[in-house]
Motif scaffolding. Sequence first.
Motif, short mmCIF file in Angstrom:
data_model
loop_
_atom_site.label_atom_id
_atom_site.label_comp_id
_atom_site.label_asym_id
_atom_site.label_seq_id
_atom_site.Cartn_x
_atom_site.Cartn_y
_atom_site.Cartn_z
N ARG A 6 38.43 36.87 46.70
CA ARG A 6 38.37 37.91 46.48
C ARG A 6 38.09 38.04 44.57
NH1 ARG A 6 41.93 42.74 48.56
NH2 ARG A 6 40.68 44.13 47.44
N ARG A 7 38.91 37.25 43.82
CA ARG A 7 39.07 37.13 42.52
C ARG A 7 37.66 36.93 41.80
NH1 ARG A 7 44.41 35.80 43.61
NH2 ARG A 7 43.89 33.55 43.39
N ALA A 37 35.26 39.52 42.54
CA ALA A 37 35.49 40.78 41.74
C ALA A 37 34.60 40.32 40.31
CB ALA A 37 37.16 40.47 41.16
N TYR A 93 30.93 40.80 41.06
CA TYR A 93 30.85 42.40 41.40
C TYR A 93 30.79 43.06 40.13
CZ TYR A 93 31.54 47.33 42.44
OH TYR A 93 31.58 48.82 42.69
N VAL A 131 45.33 38.68 31.98
CA VAL A 131 46.69 39.11 32.37
C VAL A 131 46.64 39.21 33.85
CG1 VAL A 131 47.40 39.92 30.13
CG2 VAL A 131 46.65 41.53 31.66
N SER A 132 45.41 39.30 34.63
CA SER A 132 45.54 39.54 35.91
C SER A 132 45.98 38.21 36.75
CB SER A 132 43.89 40.13 36.30
OG SER A 132 43.10 39.02 36.31
N PRO A 133 45.89 38.06 37.72
CA PRO A 133 45.90 36.69 38.52
C PRO A 133 44.89 35.86 38.49
CG PRO A 133 46.78 38.49 40.05
CD PRO A 133 45.96 39.16 38.88
N ARG A 144 42.85 32.96 37.84
CA ARG A 144 43.16 31.64 37.28
C ARG A 144 41.74 31.09 36.48
NH1 ARG A 144 46.14 33.38 41.40
NH2 ARG A 144 47.51 31.68 42.31
N PHE A 191 51.00 32.82 37.78
CA PHE A 191 50.20 33.61 38.54
C PHE A 191 50.67 34.50 39.76
CE2 PHE A 191 47.60 30.21 36.59
CZ PHE A 191 46.65 31.31 35.96
N PRO A 192 51.70 34.01 40.48
CA PRO A 192 52.24 34.93 41.62
C PRO A 192 53.02 36.03 40.88
CG PRO A 192 52.81 32.40 41.92
CD PRO A 192 52.18 32.78 40.59
N LEU A 209 52.02 37.56 37.79
CA LEU A 209 51.08 38.40 37.39
C LEU A 209 50.51 39.06 38.51
CD1 LEU A 209 49.37 35.94 35.00
CD2 LEU A 209 50.36 37.70 34.15
N ALA A 210 50.52 38.77 39.63
CA ALA A 210 49.56 39.39 40.77
C ALA A 210 50.66 40.95 41.11
CB ALA A 210 49.83 38.77 42.07
N ARG A 262 37.54 49.20 40.89
CA ARG A 262 37.36 48.12 42.09
C ARG A 262 37.35 46.74 41.77
NH1 ARG A 262 35.43 49.09 46.80
NH2 ARG A 262 35.06 51.18 46.68
N VAL A 263 36.83 46.36 40.55
CA VAL A 263 36.96 45.06 39.78
C VAL A 263 38.39 44.81 39.91
CG1 VAL A 263 36.60 43.69 37.88
CG2 VAL A 263 34.92 45.39 38.65
N TYR A 264 39.34 45.70 39.50
CA TYR A 264 40.63 45.22 39.34
C TYR A 264 41.31 45.20 40.47
CZ TYR A 264 39.99 44.38 34.52
OH TYR A 264 39.57 43.68 33.14
N GLY A 265 40.90 46.09 41.39
CA GLY A 265 41.51 46.04 42.78
C GLY A 265 41.35 44.61 43.54
N HIS A 266 40.01 43.90 43.18
CA HIS A 266 39.79 42.83 43.95
C HIS A 266 40.75 41.60 43.07
CE1 HIS A 266 36.93 43.96 46.61
NE2 HIS A 266 36.11 44.35 45.99
N LEU A 267 40.81 41.70 41.76
CA LEU A 267 41.32 40.72 41.26
C LEU A 267 42.78 40.57 41.56
CD1 LEU A 267 40.03 41.08 37.45
CD2 LEU A 267 39.79 39.26 38.88
N TYR A 268 43.51 41.92 41.79
CA TYR A 268 44.70 42.06 42.24
C TYR A 268 45.09 41.87 43.66
CZ TYR A 268 46.15 42.80 37.31
OH TYR A 268 46.53 42.68 35.81
N GLY A 269 43.98 41.76 44.50
CA GLY A 269 43.99 41.66 45.68
C GLY A 269 44.69 42.67 46.49
N VAL A 270 44.05 43.99 45.82
CA VAL A 270 44.88 45.15 46.78
C VAL A 270 44.14 45.25 48.13
CG1 VAL A 270 44.83 47.68 46.53
CG2 VAL A 270 45.12 46.26 44.43
N LEU A 330 41.44 49.04 49.53
CA LEU A 330 40.86 49.24 48.03
C LEU A 330 40.48 50.87 47.96
CD1 LEU A 330 40.92 48.41 45.15
CD2 LEU A 330 39.13 47.11 45.47
N LYS A 357 44.10 52.02 36.23
CA LYS A 357 43.93 50.19 36.25
C LYS A 357 45.33 49.53 36.29
CE LYS A 357 44.12 46.19 34.22
NZ LYS A 357 45.48 45.69 33.38
#
Lengths: 266, 244
Positions: A6-7, A10, A13, A97-99, A101, B69-70, B72-73, B95-103, B106, B142
Amino acid sequence: MNGTARRVWALLYRHLALYRRSWPRAAELIYYPVLQMLIWGFTARFIASHPVTTFSLAGSMLIGGVLLWEIALRSQMGVAVSFLEEIWSRNLGHLFVSPLRPSELVAGLIGVSFLRMLVGLIPAIALAWLLYAFDLFQMGPILVLFFANLMVMGWWVALAVVSLILRHGAGAETMAWAVLFGLTPFSAVFYPVSVLPMALRPVALALPSAHVFEGMRAVLLHGAVAWGEMGWAIGLNVIWTAGAMVLFARQFRAARVRGALISIGE
Amino acid sequence: MVEGLVKRYGRDTLAVDGIDFRVPEGMTVGLLGGNGAGKTTTLALLLGLLIPTAGRITVLGYDMARDRFPALARMNFSSPYVALPQRLTVAENLRVYGHLYGVARLDRRIADLAEELDLGEFLHRPAGQLSAGQKTRVALAKALINHPEVLLLDEPTASLDPDSADWVRGWLERYRAERRCAILLASHNMGEVERLCTEVLVLKKGRLVDRGSPGALIARYGREDLEEVFLDIARGRQAARIGA
């Protein structure tokens, strides 16, 4: 989709949306490969019109060289320019600052680069076939190895460029365009390595690209697959990729120590 | 939780000098200080953008030096000084940040945020075409996309008109109360800090020079409001006031 997928998606996308909303960026992807094909294609046609057989083969080698070298160039620029897009849009702070890697960032940039390369290269390949009756696929299945090796080379060069940008900031952005062009003379794209002066040959032989282009000439001149050259290209790519990954990891960490991730756009 | 945090650049610049604090669940802690006091550096250290020279940061039970990372999520961040891609629409950015944060779900989350933060009118407009106030609301959307348990805010109402700023503060108060979110707020707006923060940390030249609730600080310095306290500390009048 799992978290990593997903990341990475992202990032893909994000860049697909960017190209959809910016036609100059999308046009630029196609512009340079097509321009190169026109310049070198007509040169090749002129050379091929010479009555001697070797010259007519040289025409094919020129067009083949242009097309294959574009793979490496576009792959490298695809990664480096996509990274620069994040700097230009001042978005790196949010990304880091997002998860996400660092390895996922690189995977996403490679994905973007692959799509950019396809968009740029497909029209150029079609043009070579339509205008000059050059069928890139006449080289056979070995073409897949040529493609793969040149893409991987483009990616590790890009990783080194991104590392330079992390080290020196956006001031090093010209490297995104300059580095692989600088390697063109040593990559034996249009001539064999044996043409180079003795002192420069080790430089050429240390590059996977020189072996790919020697392999391409073997196919076009003799219809034979030079497996030895392919072995060298793959082995060198493994070594250079490992080196570029270490460099990137070190520079990323150093950037976090120096605070460069905050001020990288300056 | 922050313990003995130090950040040094090279040999000469000490940006953060051994600070300790914690931000409890459901509380808002304010970081106050003049320019160069170390507020942004502290936020960057908490977010993993910077590696500390010394000290330890633990967020939601995770040691940020080893396993960030856990955490930051489950965190997020908003600052008017960090932009979102300008050519992407607001919806695309979310949408981009929703995917990055695994929402999860979404589309639903984006629709909810659009309604709550009144983004509907410009949801499909490129972020670069928005007014400063609209951009601040998008940055907040965001920052809230993943329902953060820890929220770091750098000047969240900078460049907003008083009405919009008041609306944002009200929204943050409700969010903190509903979600029991821990908020660390860096701001130069003393009224905002007085209204939102349960505790205030005052930084000067990287050092934590005072701390307490806004009311306690005002009382300790014998002042009318936090702005006067800030000026006392910034101009080195701290000892005189306390001694008075």
